[in-house]
Motif scaffolding. Structure first.
Motif, PDB file in Angstrom:
ATOM      1  N   ARG A 234       0.827  -1.211   0.000  1.00 32.21           N
ATOM      2  CA  ARG A 234       0.000   0.000   0.000  1.00 32.21           C
ATOM      3  C   ARG A 234       0.860   1.259   0.000  1.00 32.21           C
ATOM      4  O   ARG A 234       0.570   2.239  -0.671  1.00 32.21           O
ATOM      5  CB  ARG A 234      -0.875  -0.008   1.258  1.00 32.21           C
ATOM      6  CG  ARG A 234      -1.921   1.102   1.320  1.00 32.21           C
ATOM      7  CD  ARG A 234      -2.905   0.806   2.431  1.00 32.21           C
ATOM      8  NE  ARG A 234      -2.294   1.038   3.737  1.00 32.21           N
ATOM      9  CZ  ARG A 234      -2.307   2.212   4.368  1.00 32.21           C
ATOM     10  NH1 ARG A 234      -2.879   3.254   3.814  1.00 32.21           N
ATOM     11  NH2 ARG A 234      -1.744   2.330   5.561  1.00 32.21           N
ATOM     12  N   ARG A 235       1.923   1.232   0.795  1.00 31.48           N
ATOM     13  CA  ARG A 235       2.780   2.412   0.849  1.00 31.48           C
ATOM     14  C   ARG A 235       4.191   2.037   1.308  1.00 31.48           C
ATOM     15  O   ARG A 235       4.408   0.952   1.863  1.00 31.48           O
ATOM     16  CB  ARG A 235       2.184   3.477   1.782  1.00 31.48           C
ATOM     17  CG  ARG A 235       1.984   3.023   3.215  1.00 31.48           C
ATOM     18  CD  ARG A 235       1.240   4.075   4.012  1.00 31.48           C
ATOM     19  NE  ARG A 235       2.053   5.260   4.206  1.00 31.48           N
ATOM     20  CZ  ARG A 235       2.946   5.413   5.182  1.00 31.48           C
ATOM     21  NH1 ARG A 235       3.158   4.438   6.057  1.00 31.48           N
ATOM     22  NH2 ARG A 235       3.639   6.516   5.297  1.00 31.48           N
TER      23      ARG A 235
ATOM     24  N   GLU B  53       7.853   3.818   3.156  1.00 29.54           N
ATOM     25  CA  GLU B  53       8.484   4.971   3.808  1.00 29.54           C
ATOM     26  C   GLU B  53       9.810   4.522   4.401  1.00 29.54           C
ATOM     27  O   GLU B  53       9.845   3.592   5.219  1.00 29.54           O
ATOM     28  CB  GLU B  53       7.568   5.519   4.909  1.00 29.54           C
ATOM     29  CG  GLU B  53       8.100   6.829   5.474  1.00 29.54           C
ATOM     30  CD  GLU B  53       7.208   7.391   6.574  1.00 29.54           C
ATOM     31  OE1 GLU B  53       6.110   6.848   6.803  1.00 29.54           O
ATOM     32  OE2 GLU B  53       7.645   8.354   7.216  1.00 29.54           O
TER      33      GLU B  53
ATOM     34  N   GLU C 255       4.545  -1.294   3.563  1.00 34.88           N
ATOM     35  CA  GLU C 255       3.378  -1.665   4.356  1.00 34.88           C
ATOM     36  C   GLU C 255       2.308  -2.242   3.445  1.00 34.88           C
ATOM     37  O   GLU C 255       2.027  -1.677   2.388  1.00 34.88           O
ATOM     38  CB  GLU C 255       2.848  -0.408   5.057  1.00 34.88           C
ATOM     39  CG  GLU C 255       1.775  -0.696   6.069  1.00 34.88           C
ATOM     40  CD  GLU C 255       1.258   0.596   6.710  1.00 34.88           C
ATOM     41  OE1 GLU C 255       2.078   1.441   7.135  1.00 34.88           O
ATOM     42  OE2 GLU C 255       0.032   0.751   6.725  1.00 34.88           O
TER      43      GLU C 255
ATOM     44  N   HIS D 281      12.243   4.461   0.621  1.00 34.97           N
ATOM     45  CA  HIS D 281      11.018   4.646  -0.154  1.00 34.97           C
ATOM     46  C   HIS D 281      10.426   6.004   0.206  1.00 34.97           C
ATOM     47  O   HIS D 281      10.532   6.461   1.349  1.00 34.97           O
ATOM     48  CB  HIS D 281      10.032   3.518   0.154  1.00 34.97           C
ATOM     49  CG  HIS D 281      10.532   2.168  -0.277  1.00 34.97           C
ATOM     50  ND1 HIS D 281      10.444   1.724  -1.580  1.00 34.97           N
ATOM     51  CD2 HIS D 281      11.166   1.174   0.402  1.00 34.97           C
ATOM     52  CE1 HIS D 281      10.981   0.512  -1.669  1.00 34.97           C
ATOM     53  NE2 HIS D 281      11.432   0.152  -0.475  1.00 34.97           N
ATOM     54  N   ALA D 282       9.785   6.618  -0.776  1.00 37.82           N
ATOM     55  CA  ALA D 282       9.141   7.925  -0.581  1.00 37.82           C
ATOM     56  C   ALA D 282      10.103   8.930   0.059  1.00 37.82           C
ATOM     57  O   ALA D 282       9.750   9.653   0.985  1.00 37.82           O
ATOM     58  CB  ALA D 282       7.866   7.793   0.254  1.00 37.82           C
TER      59      ALA D 282
ATOM     60  N   ASN E  74      11.088  12.762  -3.933  1.00 41.26           N
ATOM     61  CA  ASN E  74       9.660  12.995  -4.214  1.00 41.26           C
ATOM     62  C   ASN E  74       9.437  14.409  -4.740  1.00 41.26           C
ATOM     63  O   ASN E  74       8.765  14.623  -5.746  1.00 41.26           O
ATOM     64  CB  ASN E  74       8.829  12.846  -2.943  1.00 41.26           C
ATOM     65  CG  ASN E  74       8.540  11.388  -2.601  1.00 41.26           C
ATOM     66  OD1 ASN E  74       9.082  10.486  -3.242  1.00 41.26           O
ATOM     67  ND2 ASN E  74       7.723  11.167  -1.603  1.00 41.26           N
TER      68      ASN E  74
END
Ligand code: PMP
Length: 452
Positions: free
Chosen positions: A35-36, A38, A43, A64-65, A70
């Motif tokens: 889902r996401r 970080e 996650e 990530h992110a 970004n």
């Protein structure tokens, strides 16, 4: 209501065909929809978290992110998402090429963009062959490669690779490469140093060059670590000897730094540890910090000049891909290089790498560990059935897969290569996260090796 893992994986399995996967495994091995992300964490849709210990196939450098990358991609998105790179250009492609010329070893003054690792390898092979053809050496049509090497999945890249699992099925489709034994130090004699072993292995390469230089365009190697080939490692002396021999025999040297580039081995590029400059350097993966597909072939001005002529002479390099030099990807790459420029990344990585090493050092004594080896931010633990003889577990037992499953149940994404469990985490991993990653890997190994 957001969907659950279960809903998504059912829809996925009804339609998708996943890479590098026997899809039938997913009858019992859950596919994990993410889902996401970080930092080092991913996650899923049920709220489970996984520490990405393998940087999502070795691409991610700064998490990530990452807020800085970004932001850079978002800004670029509003200006220019894409434009073809033939007849047109754009600022991110130019700036990135300039930066790569400055950062890569001396003499690599030209940057040719491609859009994934395998395609960069293809382009470098074609360029080398085409250079020799343009300069009056049409008999040079072959490539020398190392046993256990990996350069990608497209037919040309597969042909110069040597990992049987990926290559064997397609052998009838592939051009024939000349294979020299890998300097892989796992295979060194008892008591032999890495350097002595790598030097000894070089004798075979020297012989092949002596016998085949007339028909060989280039030698292609993965500097220092054969990553997909089970994270096997060798001493930089092999690269220095190879550079000199290629020069002596009039053969190009292609350094495939797709996996090892951008700090993975302790220096920005692995070639630096041998103080050499190849004729072609292939870059991808970490190039964009793990954000977007992009690759580059760095090469010399003399090679570029061999293609530079009146159109009618038909010497141009007419290789292209639609997404070559995509602006969003170039902008992500620039943001990633900014992080290298503004923070002491390589210095910090030395501490991080030392911590990783300490956290699993005790595994060297484990009765089912053949070796714990490390080069910079790559650490590998090789599981064996018999320690004294280094006899591997039969591949059918899929011991590494058991470690993978244990990892997923305990918050860590490890994706062993056969019987080799390895760490190649994002550089931002914290000491606590290293402890978790190491503990789960060791427990997973313990469990995977304790059953028949
Ligand atoms: N060369 C090396 C050394 C690699 O590790 C890989 C990818 N694992 C490739 C080439 C191929 O890159 P891609 O997967 O982007 O095609």
């Amino acid at each position: 209501m957001p969907p659950t893992n279960q809903e998504l994986l059912q829809r996925d399995l009804a339609t998708l065909w996943h890479p590098c996967t026997q899809m039938k495994d997913h009858e019992w091995l859950p596919l994990i929809p993410i889902r996401r992300g970080e930092g080092v964490w991913l996650e899923d849709f049920d709220g489970n978290r996984y520490l990405d210990a393998i940087s999502s196939w070795w691409v991610n450098l700064f998490g990530h992110a990452n807020p800085r990358i970004n932001q850079a991609v978002k800004e670029q998105l509003d200006r220019l998402e894409h434009v073809l790179l033939a007849g047109f250009s754009h600022q991110p492609a130019i700036e990135l090429a300039e930066r790569l010329v400055r950062l890569t070893p001396e003499g690599l003054d030209r940057c040719f963009y491609v859009d994934n690792g395998s395609s960069a390898v293809e382009a470098s092979l074609k360029m080398s062959y085409h250079y020799w053809r343009n300069t009056g050496h049409p008999r040079k049509t072959k490539f020398i490669t190392l046993s256990n090497s990996y350069h990608g999945e497209t037919l040309g890249a597969l042909a110069v690779g040597d990992v049987a699992l990926y290559k064997e099925t397609y052998r009838p489709l592939l051009m024939q490469a000349i294979t020299a034994p890998s300097p892989d130090c796992y295979l060194r004699e008892a008591g032999e140093s890495w350097e002595a072993h790598s030097r000894r292995r070089f004798e075979d390469m020297e012989r092949l060059l002596e016998n085949h230089a007339e028909e060989v365009c280039a030698v292609i190697v993965e500097p220092l670590v054969q990553c997909a080939g089970y994270m096997r490692m060798y001493h930089p002396v092999y690269l220095s000897l190879l550079r000199k021999a290629c020069d002596r025999h009039g053969v190009h040297l292609i350094a495939d730094e797709i996996a090892v580039g951008f700090g993975r081995t302790g220096t920005l590029f692995a070639c630096e540890q041998a103080a050499i400059s190849p004729d072609f350097m292939c870059l991808s993966k970490g190039l964009t910090g793990g954000y977007l597909p992009l690759s580059a072939v760095m090469t010399r001005e003399t090679i570029y000049q061999a293609f530079y002529d009146d159109y009618q002479n038909l010497t141009a390099f007419l290789h292209s891909h639609s997404y070559t030099g995509n602006p969003l990807a170039c902008r992500a790459a620039l943001a990633s290089l900014d992080i290298f420029a503004h923070e002491p990344i390589l210095e910090n990585n030395r501490t991080t790498a030392a911590h990783m090493g300490q956290a699993v050092a005790h595994m060297a004594d484990h009765p089912h560990v053949g070796e714990v080896r490390q080069t910079g931010m790559i650490l590998a633990i090789e599981l064996v059935q018999d320690k004294a003889s280094k006899t591997p577990y039969p591949w059918q037992q899929r011991r590494g897969l058991r470690v993978y499953q244990y990892g997923l149940q305990n918050q860590v994404l490890l994706r062993p290569l056969g019987n080799v469990v390895y760490f190649m985490p994002p550089y931002i991993i914290t000491p606590e996260e290293i402890e978790l990653m190491a503990r789960v890997a060791c427990e997973g190994i313990e469990q995977a090796c304790s059953t028949p």
